[in-house]
Structures are given as structure tokens and as C-alpha cells.
Motif scaffolding. Structure first.
Motif, mmCIF file in Angstrom:
data_model
loop_
_atom_site.group_PDB
_atom_site.id
_atom_site.type_symbol
_atom_site.label_atom_id
_atom_site.label_comp_id
_atom_site.label_asym_id
_atom_site.label_seq_id
_atom_site.Cartn_x
_atom_site.Cartn_y
_atom_site.Cartn_z
ATOM 1 N N ASN A 247 -5.448 11.826 -11.898
ATOM 2 C CA ASN A 247 -4.764 12.152 -12.786
ATOM 3 C C ASN A 247 -2.957 12.007 -12.107
ATOM 4 O O ASN A 247 -2.613 13.328 -11.379
ATOM 5 C CB ASN A 247 -4.476 13.840 -13.317
ATOM 6 C CG ASN A 247 -3.336 13.898 -14.428
ATOM 7 O OD1 ASN A 247 -3.224 13.142 -15.483
ATOM 8 N ND2 ASN A 247 -2.660 15.208 -14.140
ATOM 9 N N GLU A 248 -3.165 11.003 -10.884
ATOM 10 C CA GLU A 248 -2.564 10.865 -9.942
ATOM 11 C C GLU A 248 -1.466 10.050 -10.862
ATOM 12 O O GLU A 248 -2.184 8.696 -10.566
ATOM 13 C CB GLU A 248 -2.388 10.990 -8.897
ATOM 14 C CG GLU A 248 -1.556 9.963 -7.737
ATOM 15 C CD GLU A 248 -2.291 9.841 -5.822
ATOM 16 O OE1 GLU A 248 -1.459 9.443 -5.420
ATOM 17 O OE2 GLU A 248 -3.292 9.487 -5.974
ATOM 18 N N GLU B 181 -10.301 16.803 -8.830
ATOM 19 C CA GLU B 181 -9.314 17.036 -8.550
ATOM 20 C C GLU B 181 -9.965 14.825 -6.698
ATOM 21 O O GLU B 181 -10.267 14.349 -6.552
ATOM 22 C CB GLU B 181 -9.594 18.024 -6.701
ATOM 23 C CG GLU B 181 -9.361 18.856 -7.884
ATOM 24 C CD GLU B 181 -9.316 19.843 -6.532
ATOM 25 O OE1 GLU B 181 -9.788 20.431 -5.517
ATOM 26 O OE2 GLU B 181 -8.733 21.271 -7.320
ATOM 27 N N LEU C 12 -1.335 14.702 0.476
ATOM 28 C CA LEU C 12 -2.554 14.861 -0.455
ATOM 29 C C LEU C 12 -3.907 15.280 -0.288
ATOM 30 O O LEU C 12 -4.560 14.097 0.932
ATOM 31 C CB LEU C 12 -2.169 13.674 -1.460
ATOM 32 C CG LEU C 12 -3.167 13.496 -2.849
ATOM 33 C CD1 LEU C 12 -2.628 14.413 -3.277
ATOM 34 C CD2 LEU C 12 -3.118 12.412 -3.124
ATOM 35 N N ASP D 185 -1.302 17.151 -5.601
ATOM 36 C CA ASP D 185 -1.017 16.575 -5.606
ATOM 37 C C ASP D 185 0.427 16.046 -5.655
ATOM 38 O O ASP D 185 0.543 16.640 -4.053
ATOM 39 C CB ASP D 185 -0.804 16.483 -7.541
ATOM 40 C CG ASP D 185 -0.535 18.026 -7.645
ATOM 41 O OD1 ASP D 185 0.854 18.077 -7.337
ATOM 42 O OD2 ASP D 185 -0.707 18.402 -8.979
ATOM 43 N N GLN D 186 1.202 14.810 -5.686
ATOM 44 C CA GLN D 186 2.523 14.441 -5.346
ATOM 45 C C GLN D 186 3.492 15.563 -6.098
ATOM 46 O O GLN D 186 4.266 15.427 -4.775
ATOM 47 C CB GLN D 186 2.716 13.786 -6.352
ATOM 48 C CG GLN D 186 1.594 12.030 -5.830
ATOM 49 C CD GLN D 186 2.093 11.264 -7.351
ATOM 50 O OE1 GLN D 186 1.514 11.722 -7.804
ATOM 51 N NE2 GLN D 186 1.690 9.582 -6.321
ATOM 52 N N SER E 49 3.230 5.455 -4.678
ATOM 53 C CA SER E 49 3.396 6.600 -5.074
ATOM 54 C C SER E 49 4.109 7.867 -4.943
ATOM 55 O O SER E 49 4.624 8.747 -6.019
ATOM 56 C CB SER E 49 1.726 7.576 -4.469
ATOM 57 O OG SER E 49 0.528 7.306 -4.377
#
Length: 301
Positions: free
Chosen positions: A58-59, A97, A167, A191-192, A213
Motif C-alpha cells: 500500500n505504498e 507491511e 521506511l 509508510d511515507q 516515492s
């Protein structure tokens, strides 16, 4: 917006709960089984099922669930085209994750990792990578004006008070430590957005990730008084460490990896790969002809 967020959250929670059941069931079915001979039968099994379970972190922009609760991002979209060519119609998203993706693949939680995972020698000991479909330099997210003037991990190491965010499970922590940054000055984030907020609230002085990213994260917070440093290729033990993203399978599944690589090569040659990835911020500069064999054979950092 609120409804879309809730839908997305419910999707992730539901998918994660279902994933646990899959782990339990799959783990039981895999107990005592060794590696499949003759390159494996995964592709045949996927064709029979008509779907492939894709592990993702989910990135954005690599692989994420959008506001319509759909799996998208550069990796899922590339995979979707390739699998359709291979006779597998549907992608089933399984969230994880980032740091748990490889272990999830090993226990059978999903059939493939599609998360823009960097090919490194240490990871090559655990999974079988396709050839990479992009390359992305590293960079830092820092306060506007880059007050500490960092551009490389060596710069961070030279500043004893610099606090670095990374990260969880990403290669930047390894690059930093190999460049002399003490682990005590490195803080991992899930996460970011968490990394971005850490810089904003002065919990860290910079957040290291790929330029792709960081640009994506900052595009969602354009009012934030932050900037991205120029991209660079980390040098570890005198060698460049290319951050090249690829798909990952279990080590015994060489047949599907070979088939995947053949389709990927055709997408590269025709220019279709760039057309698929361009909406997610990728350009010709991120295209690469590096192979997983080259990246796996590099000395571990």
C-alpha cells in the motif's frame, strides 16, 4: 472524501483479516513440502484458478488501494498486462507491511510480491526476482532550504546530530549504516506519510527514500515546507548500489519468472512499459535494462 477513506480502510482491514485465514490454511497445506522440481508449476496453477494473489505494501506509486478500493500503482498495472498475456485474468490484492512481504510469500500468503521491491543480494537469497522494470535514485526529504546541506548518506554520517528516518524494511537503512550512520540515529517508519510528518514535526532531520516515492508523497502535501534533495546512487564499499524494482516469487518458480521476463522484455522494447508507468510519475530516466542476475551477484552491502 470521508466515505471513500472509510471504504478503503474497510477494504484493507477486511483483506488483512482474510489474509490471516489464507496464511493458516496455506501454511497447513505447505508443511513438509519441499521445493517444486523442474522450475515449478505456479503458472499452470494460476491459469487454472484464473487469478493471482499479489502481495503489496500500500505504498504509492508502487502498489496501493485507491479511493475506489481498487488495486493500482505501477507494479499492479504492469503485472495486470503481463498476466493477461500469460492467460491469468485477475489480480487479487493482499496487503502487507513492506517488511513482512518476503515472509508472507514464503508461507504462501500470496503468489507474488508486486510492490516495487528493490533487488538486493540479501533478498536474492530468499526470493527469485524478475528482471527489474525500473530504477530510481535515492534522495532525502528535508526542511525547505535543506538547512543541513545533505546530499548523500556520507553527508548524514558526517553530521553527528542528524536524525534520519527510513521506511521499515527498505534498503535505505542498509545504505545509511554501510555509509557510517549509526543505527541509533536511524528511525524506521511504517509508510511515507509517517516519514513526511516526522520531518515536519522535527522528530527527524530527513527522510530517505527513492526520488519517485518522495515526489509522490510530497505531491499530496504541497503546502508542506519541505523539499527533496537531488537524486543520487548510493556508493557502498566502492560500488554503486542501484535501487531497481522488480517482482518476486518463491525461489523454485523459475518457469513463471522466465515467462514473466519474456513478456517484460517485449513491453520494454515496444515502449508500452513506459506508457503503463508514466501515469504514476515514471519517465524514460527510470527505465532500465539491468538484469536481476547482475543485481543479485553484486557484493552484499
Amino acid at each position: 472524501m470521508r466515505a471513500a477513506t472509510l471504504d478503503r480502510r474497510n477494504f484493507l482491514l477486511g483483506a488483512a483479516g482474510g489474509a490471516l485465514a489464507v496464511v493458516a490454511a496455506t501454511a497447513c497445506s505447505r508443511v513438509g513440502l519441499g521445493a517444486e522440481p523442474d522450475g515449478g508449476t505456479l503458472l499452470e496453477r494460476l491459469r487454472e484458478r484464473g487469478e493471482v494473489r499479489v502481495g503489496f505494501a500500500n505504498e504509492s506509486p508502487y502498489g496501493f488501494i485507491n479511493s475506489e478500493a481498487e488495486l493500482t500503482g505501477e507494479s499492479p498495472e504492469v503485472a495486470r498486462v503481463i498476466y493477461q498475456r500469460l492467460g491469468v485474468e485477475r489480480l487479487v490484492p493482499i496487503p502487507s507491511e513492506f517488511g513482512a512481504l518476503i515472509s508472507g510469500l514464503k508461507v504462501g500468503l500470496f503468489d507474488m510480491i508486486g510492490a516495487g521491491m528493490s533487488v538486493t543480494p540479501s533478498r536474492c537469497e530468499e526470493v527469485l526476482f524478475t528482471n527489474p522494470h525500473f530504477i530510481a535514485p535515492a534522495a532525502f526529504l528535508v526542511p525547505a532550504g535543506n538547512p543541513q546541506g545533505i546530499r548523500t548518506f556520507e553527508d548524514v554520517a558526517a553530521k553527528p546530530d542528524f536524525r534520519l528516518g527510513v521506511l521499515i524494511g527498505a534498503v535505505e537503512a542498509d545504505y545509511a549504516e554501510a555509509s557510517g550512520v549509526p543505527a541509533s540515529r536511524i528511525t524506521p517508519y511504517a509508510d511515507q506519510p509517517s516519514g513526511l510528518d516526522a520531518v515536519l514535526t522535527d522528530r527527524v532531520d530527513g527522510f530517505a527514500l527513492t526520488t519517485i516515492s518522495l515526489k509522490d508523497a510530497l505531491s499530496k502535501r504541497q503546502d508542506a515546507p519541505l523539499e527533496i534533495t537531488p537524486g543520487f546512487v548510493p556508493i557502498v564499499q566502492g560500488r554503486p548500489e542501484y535501487t531497481a524494482g522488480a517482482f518476486a516469487f518463491l525461489p523454485d518458480q523459475t518457469n513463471i519468472v522466465n515467462a514473466f521476463n519474456q513478456q517484460l522484455a517485449e513491453l520494454k522494447a515496444s515502449g508500452e512499459l513506459l506508457r503503463i508507468m508514466a501515469p504514476f510519475g515514471f519517465s524514460q530516466e527510470e527505465m532500465t535494462n539491468l538484469t536481476s542476475a547482475e543485481l543479485c551477484s553484486a557484493p552484499a552491502s
